[in-house]
Design a protein around this motif. Structure first.
Motif, PDB file in Angstrom:
ATOM      1  N   LEU A 276       0.487  -0.979  -0.026  1.00  0.00           N
ATOM      2  CA  LEU A 276      -0.042  -0.063   0.468  1.00  0.00           C
ATOM      3  C   LEU A 276       1.043   1.221   0.287  1.00  0.00           C
ATOM      4  CD1 LEU A 276      -2.966  -1.269   2.406  1.00  0.00           C
ATOM      5  CD2 LEU A 276      -2.861  -0.488   0.232  1.00  0.00           C
ATOM      6  N   LEU A 277       1.474   1.150   0.844  1.00  0.00           N
ATOM      7  CA  LEU A 277       2.360   2.562   1.091  1.00  0.00           C
ATOM      8  C   LEU A 277       3.741   2.872  -0.333  1.00  0.00           C
ATOM      9  CD1 LEU A 277       4.626   1.621   4.391  1.00  0.00           C
ATOM     10  CD2 LEU A 277       3.238   3.938   3.671  1.00  0.00           C
ATOM     11  N   ARG A 278       3.928   1.770  -1.144  1.00  0.00           N
ATOM     12  CA  ARG A 278       4.690   1.981  -2.508  1.00  0.00           C
ATOM     13  C   ARG A 278       3.788   2.287  -4.095  1.00  0.00           C
ATOM     14  NH1 ARG A 278       7.066  -4.012  -1.714  1.00  0.00           N
ATOM     15  NH2 ARG A 278       9.235  -3.648  -0.185  1.00  0.00           N
ATOM     16  N   ALA A 279       2.040   1.943  -3.110  1.00  0.00           N
ATOM     17  CA  ALA A 279       1.690   2.670  -3.959  1.00  0.00           C
ATOM     18  C   ALA A 279       0.603   4.293  -3.698  1.00  0.00           C
ATOM     19  CB  ALA A 279       0.727   1.377  -4.640  1.00  0.00           C
ATOM     20  N   SER A 280       1.123   4.655  -3.173  1.00  0.00           N
ATOM     21  CA  SER A 280       1.109   5.450  -2.402  1.00  0.00           C
ATOM     22  C   SER A 280       1.265   6.787  -2.548  1.00  0.00           C
ATOM     23  CB  SER A 280       0.704   6.495  -0.485  1.00  0.00           C
ATOM     24  OG  SER A 280       2.047   6.494  -0.210  1.00  0.00           O
ATOM     25  N   ALA A 281       0.217   8.292  -2.504  1.00  0.00           N
ATOM     26  CA  ALA A 281       0.848   9.016  -2.947  1.00  0.00           C
ATOM     27  C   ALA A 281       2.023   9.750  -2.090  1.00  0.00           C
ATOM     28  CB  ALA A 281      -0.746  10.693  -3.026  1.00  0.00           C
ATOM     29  N   GLY A 282       1.690   9.688  -1.237  1.00  0.00           N
ATOM     30  CA  GLY A 282       2.700   9.604   0.686  1.00  0.00           C
ATOM     31  C   GLY A 282       4.019   9.424  -0.181  1.00  0.00           C
ATOM     32  N   MET A 283       3.801   8.301  -0.969  1.00  0.00           N
ATOM     33  CA  MET A 283       5.147   7.961  -1.170  1.00  0.00           C
ATOM     34  C   MET A 283       6.026   8.786  -2.249  1.00  0.00           C
ATOM     35  SD  MET A 283       8.129   5.831  -0.612  1.00  0.00           S
ATOM     36  CE  MET A 283       7.766   4.530  -0.677  1.00  0.00           C
ATOM     37  N   ALA A 284       5.314   8.936  -3.545  1.00  0.00           N
ATOM     38  CA  ALA A 284       5.924  10.192  -4.596  1.00  0.00           C
ATOM     39  C   ALA A 284       6.194  11.113  -3.013  1.00  0.00           C
ATOM     40  CB  ALA A 284       4.309  10.620  -5.688  1.00  0.00           C
ATOM     41  N   LYS A 285       4.995  12.034  -2.967  1.00  0.00           N
ATOM     42  CA  LYS A 285       5.162  12.899  -1.828  1.00  0.00           C
ATOM     43  C   LYS A 285       6.771  13.411  -1.195  1.00  0.00           C
ATOM     44  CE  LYS A 285       2.713  16.737   0.630  1.00  0.00           C
ATOM     45  NZ  LYS A 285       1.633  17.052   0.820  1.00  0.00           N
ATOM     46  N   ALA A 286       7.341  11.735   0.030  1.00  0.00           N
ATOM     47  CA  ALA A 286       8.356  11.586  -0.069  1.00  0.00           C
ATOM     48  C   ALA A 286       9.525  12.106  -1.083  1.00  0.00           C
ATOM     49  CB  ALA A 286       7.973  10.639   1.262  1.00  0.00           C
ATOM     50  N   LYS A 287       8.966  11.486  -2.026  1.00  0.00           N
ATOM     51  CA  LYS A 287      10.732  11.910  -2.989  1.00  0.00           C
ATOM     52  C   LYS A 287      10.443  12.804  -3.591  1.00  0.00           C
ATOM     53  CE  LYS A 287      10.423   6.738  -4.052  1.00  0.00           C
ATOM     54  NZ  LYS A 287      10.133   5.703  -5.631  1.00  0.00           N
ATOM     55  N   ALA A 288       9.405  13.676  -3.398  1.00  0.00           N
ATOM     56  CA  ALA A 288       9.699  14.944  -4.127  1.00  0.00           C
ATOM     57  C   ALA A 288      10.240  15.323  -2.951  1.00  0.00           C
ATOM     58  CB  ALA A 288       8.179  15.458  -4.425  1.00  0.00           C
ATOM     59  N   THR A 289       9.859  15.288  -1.527  1.00  0.00           N
ATOM     60  CA  THR A 289      10.610  16.200  -0.819  1.00  0.00           C
ATOM     61  C   THR A 289      12.134  16.046  -0.356  1.00  0.00           C
ATOM     62  OG1 THR A 289       9.151  15.579   0.825  1.00  0.00           O
ATOM     63  CG2 THR A 289      11.039  16.789   2.243  1.00  0.00           C
ATOM     64  N   VAL A 290      12.471  14.912  -0.686  1.00  0.00           N
ATOM     65  CA  VAL A 290      14.335  14.834  -0.896  1.00  0.00           C
ATOM     66  C   VAL A 290      14.384  15.868  -2.356  1.00  0.00           C
ATOM     67  CG1 VAL A 290      15.786  13.376  -1.719  1.00  0.00           C
ATOM     68  CG2 VAL A 290      14.257  12.498  -0.261  1.00  0.00           C
ATOM     69  N   ALA A 291      13.897  15.867  -3.238  1.00  0.00           N
ATOM     70  CA  ALA A 291      14.375  16.305  -4.227  1.00  0.00           C
ATOM     71  C   ALA A 291      14.548  17.571  -3.752  1.00  0.00           C
ATOM     72  CB  ALA A 291      13.467  16.431  -5.966  1.00  0.00           C
ATOM     73  N   GLN A 292      13.379  18.402  -3.164  1.00  0.00           N
ATOM     74  CA  GLN A 292      13.654  19.954  -2.840  1.00  0.00           C
ATOM     75  C   GLN A 292      14.153  20.055  -1.789  1.00  0.00           C
ATOM     76  OE1 GLN A 292       9.718  20.445  -0.892  1.00  0.00           O
ATOM     77  NE2 GLN A 292       8.956  20.011  -2.522  1.00  0.00           N
ATOM     78  N   TYR A 293      15.124  19.472  -1.225  1.00  0.00           N
ATOM     79  CA  TYR A 293      16.439  19.336  -0.071  1.00  0.00           C
ATOM     80  C   TYR A 293      17.682  19.526  -1.400  1.00  0.00           C
ATOM     81  CZ  TYR A 293      14.245  19.100   4.486  1.00  0.00           C
ATOM     82  OH  TYR A 293      13.055  19.464   5.644  1.00  0.00           O
TER      83      TYR A 293
END
Length: 325
Positions: A276-293
């Protein structure tokens, strides 16, 4: 990591090797009673990310190969290793860096004392760098302990769990990498602006590195990462991808909230939660947060003089953001 220029890469490897050699000399010089335990995690290896960041930061100063840079890198890594011994006791961990943890191999008491000895060794070495370095390490150590306490106690009622998570990441992980950047720049003779910039860069890279680690805990292939996915879920720890996913809407998020009310000790439930986590919008948002840093880190690097050191730091940031796939 490919740093391009072969001579530059060899110089960086030599710098990290000197740090390792100094650490080994200091630890092997301990009383025989201590030697096995204090060398345990050092000999198990690890990424040596902090010594590498110290050495790369030192490339921005006129004296990148100074003895002080070597001492500073050893101090940072010894503090890091010491926290791992104590973390493993608190987490009741059984494996660290592919080897039995010190608390499992010996006992909690031995692991705590070994960690204390590593802190003592770091303190003895940092005294050779002068009072400013001693104060920086003391302040950094205080932050590390505060972050561990903050994580242990958890977010206060009605506190923003994401802000709490990021504060813990800054205190437990990023501040020590920030100190590595500061020390590398300081002891290679860089200017004050560059010292502050490399400290900020370390904070940003450290935060991105930890979030990336938390993503890997969910998204990794165990054959590639060497880690069992879902370790944090089994311990009931909610990292950034989980916190974002729990704020999602829809049946998948509802099911996740049911599964993640506490630690999960059922393999089938862990597998379901990971899917469920791998398919979630939360996972995509966490990866986007890494990109922001990473983007903020690139802004800091853009103000550094163009040099092999800056290009190598750019490679390091790219590695940090792309290693979670």
């Amino acid at each position: 990591m490919d740093f391009g220029d072969a001579a530059f890469a060899a110089g960086v490897r030599d710098g990290v090797a000197r740090i390792e050699q100094l650490m080994e000399t200091e630890l092997r010089g301990s009383d025989d009673l201590m030697t096995d335990a204090v060398l345990h995690l050092f000999e198990a290896g690890g990424k040596r990310f902090r010594p590498l960041f110290t050495v790369l930061s030192a490339q921005l100063g006129p004296h990148p190969d100074s003895d002080e840079v070597t001492i500073a890198g050893a101090v940072i890594e010894l503090v890091h290793l010491a926290t791992l011994y104590h973390d493993d006791v608190m987490d009741e961990a059984q494996v660290r860096r592919g080897a039995p943890s010190a608390n499992l191999r010996w006992s909690n008491n031995v692991a705590i004392l070994a960690g204390d000895y590593l802190f003592a060794t770091a303190s003895r070495l940092v005294s050779r760098l002068g009072p400013d370095a001693v104060r920086i390490i003391a302040d950094t150590f205080a932050q590390l302990v505060t972050g561990q306490m903050r994580e242990t106690k958890g977010a206060a009622d009605k506190a923003d769990p994401i802000a709490h998570y990021l504060k813990v990441v800054h205190e437990k992980t990023a501040c020590l990498i920030g100190a590595a950047g500061r020390f590398g720049a300081m002891f290679s003779g860089a200017g004050e602006d560059q010292i502050e910039r490399l400290s900020r860069l370390g904070d940003l890279v450290g935060t991105a590195f930890q979030i990336s680690d938390d993503i890997i805990d969910i998204d990794s292939d165990p054959d590639e990462s060497g880690k069992l996915p879902g370790t944090d879920l089994r311990e009931g720890v909610h990292t950034l991808p989980v916190l974002y996913a729990l704020h999602d809407t829809g049946p998948g998020a509802d099911r996740l909230r049911e599964l993640l009310v506490g630690p999960i000790d059922n393999d089938a439930a862990v597998t379901e939660a990971l899917t469920l986590l791998r398919a979630s919008a939360g996972m995509a948002k966490a990866k986007a947060t890494v990109a922001q840093y990473a983007a903020k880190a690139r802004e800091e690097m853009a103000a550094l003089p163009d040099s092999p050191g800056r290009r190598a730091l750019t490679t390091l940031v790219d590695y940090t953001i792309h290693r979670h796939g």
